[in-house]
Design a protein around this motif. Structure first.
Motif, PDB file in Angstrom:
ATOM      1  N   ASN A   1       0.851  -1.209  -0.077  1.00 31.32           N
ATOM      2  CA  ASN A   1       0.015   0.034  -0.096  1.00 31.32           C
ATOM      3  C   ASN A   1       1.070   1.314   0.155  1.00 31.32           C
ATOM      4  OD1 ASN A   1      -1.312   2.411   1.678  1.00 31.32           O
ATOM      5  ND2 ASN A   1      -2.945   0.982   1.242  1.00 31.32           N
ATOM      6  N   GLN A   2       0.349   2.296  -0.849  1.00 29.26           N
ATOM      7  CA  GLN A   2       1.391   3.369  -1.140  1.00 29.26           C
ATOM      8  C   GLN A   2       1.593   4.113   0.216  1.00 29.26           C
ATOM      9  OE1 GLN A   2       0.154   6.462  -3.789  1.00 29.26           O
ATOM     10  NE2 GLN A   2       2.186   6.854  -4.682  1.00 29.26           N
ATOM     11  N   LEU A   3       0.561   4.553   0.859  1.00 30.59           N
ATOM     12  CA  LEU A   3       0.575   5.373   2.005  1.00 30.59           C
ATOM     13  C   LEU A   3       0.944   4.669   3.201  1.00 30.59           C
ATOM     14  CD1 LEU A   3      -0.589   7.982   3.452  1.00 30.59           C
ATOM     15  CD2 LEU A   3      -2.615   6.822   3.968  1.00 30.59           C
ATOM     16  N   VAL A   4       0.717   3.494   3.231  1.00 30.23           N
ATOM     17  CA  VAL A   4       1.505   2.548   4.512  1.00 30.23           C
ATOM     18  C   VAL A   4       2.959   2.570   4.204  1.00 30.23           C
ATOM     19  CG1 VAL A   4       1.431   0.451   5.659  1.00 30.23           C
ATOM     20  CG2 VAL A   4      -0.698   1.496   4.938  1.00 30.23           C
ATOM     21  N   ALA A   5       3.342   2.275   3.041  1.00 31.22           N
ATOM     22  CA  ALA A   5       4.893   2.249   2.586  1.00 31.22           C
ATOM     23  C   ALA A   5       5.448   3.321   3.024  1.00 31.22           C
ATOM     24  CB  ALA A   5       5.234   1.937   1.103  1.00 31.22           C
ATOM     25  N   ILE A   6       4.903   4.684   2.535  1.00 32.69           N
ATOM     26  CA  ILE A   6       5.503   6.123   3.079  1.00 32.69           C
ATOM     27  C   ILE A   6       5.654   6.222   4.496  1.00 32.69           C
ATOM     28  CG2 ILE A   6       5.173   8.490   2.651  1.00 32.69           C
ATOM     29  CD1 ILE A   6       3.897   8.126  -0.033  1.00 32.69           C
ATOM     30  N   VAL A   7       4.672   6.041   5.109  1.00 33.93           N
ATOM     31  CA  VAL A   7       4.427   6.301   6.660  1.00 33.93           C
ATOM     32  C   VAL A   7       5.469   5.353   7.277  1.00 33.93           C
ATOM     33  CG1 VAL A   7       3.151   6.186   8.655  1.00 33.93           C
ATOM     34  CG2 VAL A   7       2.221   6.842   6.621  1.00 33.93           C
ATOM     35  N   SER A   8       5.796   4.033   6.714  1.00 33.50           N
ATOM     36  CA  SER A   8       6.814   2.965   7.329  1.00 33.50           C
ATOM     37  C   SER A   8       8.217   3.617   7.191  1.00 33.50           C
ATOM     38  CB  SER A   8       6.463   1.430   6.675  1.00 33.50           C
ATOM     39  OG  SER A   8       5.237   1.032   6.813  1.00 33.50           O
ATOM     40  N   GLY A   9       8.369   4.116   6.069  1.00 36.78           N
ATOM     41  CA  GLY A   9       9.607   4.300   5.621  1.00 36.78           C
ATOM     42  C   GLY A   9      10.207   5.858   6.599  1.00 36.78           C
ATOM     43  N   ILE A  10       9.254   6.665   6.745  1.00 31.71           N
ATOM     44  CA  ILE A  10       9.348   7.755   7.569  1.00 31.71           C
ATOM     45  C   ILE A  10       9.703   7.272   8.889  1.00 31.71           C
ATOM     46  CG2 ILE A  10       8.519   9.925   8.291  1.00 31.71           C
ATOM     47  CD1 ILE A  10       8.719  10.370   5.741  1.00 31.71           C
ATOM     48  N   GLY A  11       8.907   6.404   9.430  1.00 30.33           N
ATOM     49  CA  GLY A  11       9.033   5.718  10.813  1.00 30.33           C
ATOM     50  C   GLY A  11      10.192   4.909  11.135  1.00 30.33           C
ATOM     51  N   ILE A  12      10.754   4.277  10.001  1.00 28.91           N
ATOM     52  CA  ILE A  12      11.829   3.808  10.078  1.00 28.91           C
ATOM     53  C   ILE A  12      13.227   4.550  10.361  1.00 28.91           C
ATOM     54  CG2 ILE A  12      13.716   2.275   8.933  1.00 28.91           C
ATOM     55  CD1 ILE A  12      11.402   0.778   7.746  1.00 28.91           C
TER      56      ILE A  12
ATOM     57  N   LYS B   1      -6.807  -1.556  10.064  1.00 30.88           N
ATOM     58  CA  LYS B   1      -5.429  -1.949  10.444  1.00 30.88           C
ATOM     59  C   LYS B   1      -4.421  -0.938  10.826  1.00 30.88           C
ATOM     60  CE  LYS B   1      -5.261  -6.125   7.900  1.00 30.88           C
ATOM     61  NZ  LYS B   1      -4.534  -6.966   6.792  1.00 30.88           N
ATOM     62  N   SER B   2      -4.463   0.216   9.912  1.00 29.20           N
ATOM     63  CA  SER B   2      -3.469   1.369  10.071  1.00 29.20           C
ATOM     64  C   SER B   2      -3.534   1.715  11.473  1.00 29.20           C
ATOM     65  CB  SER B   2      -3.561   2.391   8.784  1.00 29.20           C
ATOM     66  OG  SER B   2      -4.886   2.412   8.663  1.00 29.20           O
TER      67      SER B   2
ATOM     68  N   ALA C   1      -1.250  10.489   9.049  1.00 30.59           N
ATOM     69  CA  ALA C   1      -1.450   9.343   8.281  1.00 30.59           C
ATOM     70  C   ALA C   1      -2.819   8.829   8.507  1.00 30.59           C
ATOM     71  CB  ALA C   1      -0.577   8.313   8.958  1.00 30.59           C
ATOM     72  N   ILE C   2      -3.392   8.879   9.760  1.00 31.29           N
ATOM     73  CA  ILE C   2      -4.884   8.471   9.845  1.00 31.29           C
ATOM     74  C   ILE C   2      -5.811   9.372   9.455  1.00 31.29           C
ATOM     75  CG2 ILE C   2      -6.588   8.461  11.944  1.00 31.29           C
ATOM     76  CD1 ILE C   2      -4.310   7.885  13.784  1.00 31.29           C
ATOM     77  N   VAL C   3      -5.572  10.797   9.400  1.00 29.69           N
ATOM     78  CA  VAL C   3      -6.422  11.519   8.510  1.00 29.69           C
ATOM     79  C   VAL C   3      -6.301  11.122   7.059  1.00 29.69           C
ATOM     80  CG1 VAL C   3      -6.964  13.910   7.778  1.00 29.69           C
ATOM     81  CG2 VAL C   3      -6.209  13.730  10.153  1.00 29.69           C
ATOM     82  N   ALA C   4      -5.360  11.049   6.402  1.00 28.45           N
ATOM     83  CA  ALA C   4      -5.099  10.543   5.076  1.00 28.45           C
ATOM     84  C   ALA C   4      -5.867   9.118   4.865  1.00 28.45           C
ATOM     85  CB  ALA C   4      -3.634  10.532   4.767  1.00 28.45           C
ATOM     86  N   GLY C   5      -5.666   8.495   5.756  1.00 36.81           N
ATOM     87  CA  GLY C   5      -6.161   6.929   5.463  1.00 36.81           C
ATOM     88  C   GLY C   5      -7.774   7.005   5.722  1.00 36.81           C
ATOM     89  N   LEU C   6      -8.387   7.666   6.627  1.00 34.91           N
ATOM     90  CA  LEU C   6      -9.642   7.465   7.022  1.00 34.91           C
ATOM     91  C   LEU C   6     -10.443   8.746   6.256  1.00 34.91           C
ATOM     92  CD1 LEU C   6      -9.615   7.046  10.866  1.00 34.91           C
ATOM     93  CD2 LEU C   6      -9.970   5.293   9.069  1.00 34.91           C
ATOM     94  N   PHE C   7      -9.640   9.763   5.751  1.00 39.50           N
ATOM     95  CA  PHE C   7     -10.551  10.911   5.144  1.00 39.50           C
ATOM     96  C   PHE C   7     -10.214  11.110   3.719  1.00 39.50           C
ATOM     97  CE2 PHE C   7     -13.070  14.610   6.715  1.00 39.50           C
ATOM     98  CZ  PHE C   7     -13.364  15.197   5.717  1.00 39.50           C
ATOM     99  N   ALA C   8      -9.053  11.209   3.397  1.00 36.48           N
ATOM    100  CA  ALA C   8      -8.607  11.528   2.101  1.00 36.48           C
ATOM    101  C   ALA C   8      -8.680  10.214   1.164  1.00 36.48           C
ATOM    102  CB  ALA C   8      -7.236  11.908   1.838  1.00 36.48           C
ATOM    103  N   SER C   9      -8.425   9.080   1.529  1.00 43.78           N
ATOM    104  CA  SER C   9      -8.629   7.828   0.827  1.00 43.78           C
ATOM    105  C   SER C   9      -9.840   7.573   0.212  1.00 43.78           C
ATOM    106  CB  SER C   9      -7.935   6.822   1.633  1.00 43.78           C
ATOM    107  OG  SER C   9      -8.777   6.443   2.605  1.00 43.78           O
ATOM    108  N   GLU C  10     -10.918   8.133   1.168  1.00 41.79           N
ATOM    109  CA  GLU C  10     -12.296   7.809   0.824  1.00 41.79           C
ATOM    110  C   GLU C  10     -12.843   8.430  -0.355  1.00 41.79           C
ATOM    111  OE1 GLU C  10     -15.185   8.123   4.026  1.00 41.79           O
ATOM    112  OE2 GLU C  10     -14.187   6.212   4.935  1.00 41.79           O
ATOM    113  N   PHE C  11     -11.995   9.595  -0.693  1.00 40.99           N
ATOM    114  CA  PHE C  11     -12.182  10.448  -2.119  1.00 40.99           C
ATOM    115  C   PHE C  11     -11.720   9.369  -3.143  1.00 40.99           C
ATOM    116  CE2 PHE C  11     -13.982  14.379  -1.164  1.00 40.99           C
ATOM    117  CZ  PHE C  11     -13.676  14.866   0.287  1.00 40.99           C
TER     118      PHE C  11
END
Lengths: 252, 241
Positions: A166-177, B15-16, B67-77
C-alpha cells in the motif's frame, strides 16, 4: 527485463509530482553550496564534504518518501498485477524495479552533490590556508559512502513495500524507520546501553549524520569508515532478499 | 448518529489505526526510557508523565495523526466511498461532522491511551514520585493541562483535515501534512508543537492553573476553528468528482 526497465522509467518520467523532486534537490544543492559553514576557516576543502552535515535528515527522509511513493504506488495502482499478467517474471520485475529506484536515487544525489561542489568551487569562502591532502579522492569515497547508505534505505523501503502493498503505508513506514533509527540511538546513548548504541551507529541515518566528523578529522581512509560501507551492503543484501522472498514465494 | 457509528466501525476495522496505536505505545515506552536520565523530577517520576507526553508525541508523532487523517478521510475520495454515501442522500454537512467527530475521537483515544502507557511505564521504573515533589491539586492540574494539550493536538489534526479536503488524495495529504509539521519543527512558523514546547516552562514552575498558561493555547483554538471552517467550506463547496 529491458522492457520492464523502459516501462518503469517511462512511468517515472510522466509522473508530474515526481518532477518536483529534482527541483527540490537542485535547490538543496544551491542552498548547501552557499551555506557559510564554520569549518571553512579551518581547512580548505572541508566545506565540500558538508552537504550531508547541513541537511542530513533531508536526504534520508526524501529518499524513503520517494521510494515509498514510487514503488508503493505500483501496488496501489495495480500496475504490478498488470505487468505480471503479461507474463513478466517476478524475479526480473523485482530487481528491475529496485535498479530503477537505485539509479534515480543515485542520479538525484549525484546532481545535488555536483551543484554543491560547483557552487563552493566557483564562490570559495572562508580564510583557511591549510588544504586537505588527496581532497578529490577523499571526496569521491565520502560521497560514495553516503550514497551507499541512501541505497540501503532505498532497499529497506523497497522490501517494506512488498510486505505492506500500500502506497500510504509504505511511505509512513519508511518515515517511521528513519525516525526510529535516530530515536534508538538517542535512547541507547542516554541509558548507556553500549551494545545497542554500537549497533545503532551503523544504521544508515545515523551513519549519514556522523559522517562529516570523519572528513573534518581526516579519517576518511580508515577501517571504521569502510565498515560503514560494509554495513550498508549487508543491509542491502538482507532487505533485498527479504523483499524478494516475500514477493516471489508468498503467494498472491 | 448512524453515520458516526459507521465511522467508528470503520476505524475499529482499520489495520492502520491499530498499527499507529501500537507505534505510539512504543514511542511512549521509548520516551519513558529516554526521560529516565533527565535531571528534572517531572521527567523522571511517574507523576510528570501526564505533563510531558504532548511534548514527546509532538516531536515524534504528529505526522502519524496525518497518516490517520489521510487514510480515513482523503482515501475515501479516491476509493469512491464518499461518492456512494452522498449518492444515498446523506447530507454533506452531516457526513462531514460525523467524519470529523470520529477522527477527533480516535485521536483523543490514542493520545490518552499512550499517555496511560507512559504513566504506567514511568511508575513501574521510577515510581509515582516523592510526595513533596508532586504538585498540589495534582488531579485538577492533570485535567487542565491535558485539556489544553488535546486542544493543541486537535488543532493540528484540523489542519490535516483541511489539507485532506484540499488534496483529496491520501499520499498528497500525508506529504503536505508532513511538510507543514516539519516546517514548524524547523521554526519556520510558530504552531502547536512550539506552544507545547513552551508549556514545559509552566510545568517546571508549577504555573499550570494560571491565565498565562491558558493564553498560551489561544492560537491553538484559533487554528482549530479556522481549519475546521476551511475544511467544511472545501468539503461543502467543491464537487466530489
Amino acid at each position: 527485463m529491458k522492457n520492464v526497465f523502459r516501462a518503469e522509467i517511462y512511468i517515472l518520467r510522466h509522473d508530474g509530482l515526481l518532477w518536483l523532486v529534482p527541483v527540490l534537490y537542485c535547490a538543496v544543492g544551491i542552498y548547501a553550496g552557499f551555506y557559510d559553514h564554520a569549518v571553512m576557516d579551518i581547512y580548505k576543502g572541508v566545506e565540500l564534504f558538508s552537504l550531508t552535515e547541513i541537511l542530513n535528515l533531508f536526504f534520508s527522509f526524501s529518499v524513503v518518501l520517494l521510494t515509498g511513493y514510487a514503488i508503493g504506488g505500483d501496488f496501489s495502482r495495480h500496475t504490478i498485477r498488470n505487468v505480471l499478467s503479461a507474463g513478466t517474471d517476478k524475479k526480473s520485475y523485482y530487481y528491475t524495479r529496485l535498479l530503477v529506484q537505485v539509479l534515480l536515487t543515485g542520479a538525484l544525489f549525484a546532481g545535488t552533490g555536483l551543484i554543491h561542489v560547483v557552487c563552493h568551487s566557483l564562490w570559495p569562502q572562508g580564510d583557511a590556508d591549510i588544504r586537505i591532502a588527496f581532497l578529490w579522492q577523499k571526496l569521491a569515497i565520502y560521497m560514495a559512502m553516503v550514497l551507499l547508505q541512501l541505497l540501503a534505505q532505498v532497499s529497506v523501503v523497497n522490501a517494506v513495500c512488498y510486505f505492506v502493498r500500500n502506497q500510504l503505508v509504505a511511505i509512513v513506514s519508511g518515515i517511521g524507520i528513519v525516525y526510529l533509527e535516530v530515536i534508538i540511538r538517542q535512547t541507547a546513548e542516554m541509558n548507556r546501553m553500549t551494545s545497542v548504541q554500537a549497533l545503532a551507529d551503523f544504521l544508515p541515518t545515523n551513519v549519514i549524520r556522523d559522517m562529516f566528523a570523519y572528513a573534518v578529522y581526516d579519517r576518511v581512509f580508515t577501517g571504521r569508515f569502510f565498515l560503514y560501507g560494509l554495513s550498508a551492503v549487508l543491509i542491502i543484501a538482507v532487505s533485498s532478499a527479504a523483499g524478494y522472498v516475500r514477493f516471489c514465494y508468498a503467494g498472491d | 448518529m448512524r453515520l458516526f457509528v459507521n465511522e467508528l466501525c470503520k476505524i475499529k476495522a482499520s489495520k492502520s489505526v491499530r498499527w499507529i496505536t501500537i507505534v505510539f505505545f512504543c514511542f511512549a515506552v521509548l520516551a519513558g526510557a529516554v526521560w529516565k536520565q533527565s535531571a528534572s523530577p517531572v521527567a523522571i517520576y511517574g507523576f510528570g508523565a501526564p505533563f510531558l507526553w504532548i511534548l514527546g508525541s509532538g516531536a515524534s508523532g504528529f505526522f502519524l495523526y496525518a497518516a490517520i487523517v489521510a487514510g480515513l478521510f482523503a482515501s475515501e475520495f479516491e476509493s469512491g466511498v464518499i461518492h456512494n454515501v452522498l449518492d444515498c442522500g446523506v447530507k454533506r454537512s452531516g457526513y462531514f461532522i460525523a467524519k470529523v467527530a470520529a477522527i477527533f475521537g480516535v485521536t483523543i483515544l490514542i493520545y490518552l491511551s499512550s499517555l496511560g502507557v507512559l504513566f504506567l511505564f514511568k511508575c513501574r521504573i521510577a515510581g509515582f514520585g516523592p510526595a513533596d515533589l508532586v504538585f498540589d491539586d495534582y488531579g485538577l492540574k492533570v485535567l487542565v493541562f491535558n485539556g489544553w494539550a488535546v486542544c493543541c493536538l486537535l488543532s493540528y489534526v484540523a489542519v490535516y483535515i483541511m489539507i485532506a479536503c484540499l488534496f483529496r488524495e491520501a499520499v498528497l495529504t500525508f506529504i503536505a501534512s508532513l511538510v507543514v509539521t516539519l516546517c514548524e519543527l524547523f521554526n519556520l512558523f510558530r504552531g502547536p508543537v512550539q506552544i507545547a514546547i513552551n508549556a514545559v516552562g509552566f510545568i517546571e514552575n508549577d504555573r499550570i492553573l494560571t491565565s498565562e498558561f491558558a493564553a498560551l493555547f489561544t492560537p491553538c483554538v484559533w487554528i482549530l476553528v479556522i481549519s475546521l471552517i476551511g475544511a467544511y467550506m472545501l468539503f461543502l463547496v467543491r464537487d466530489v468528482d
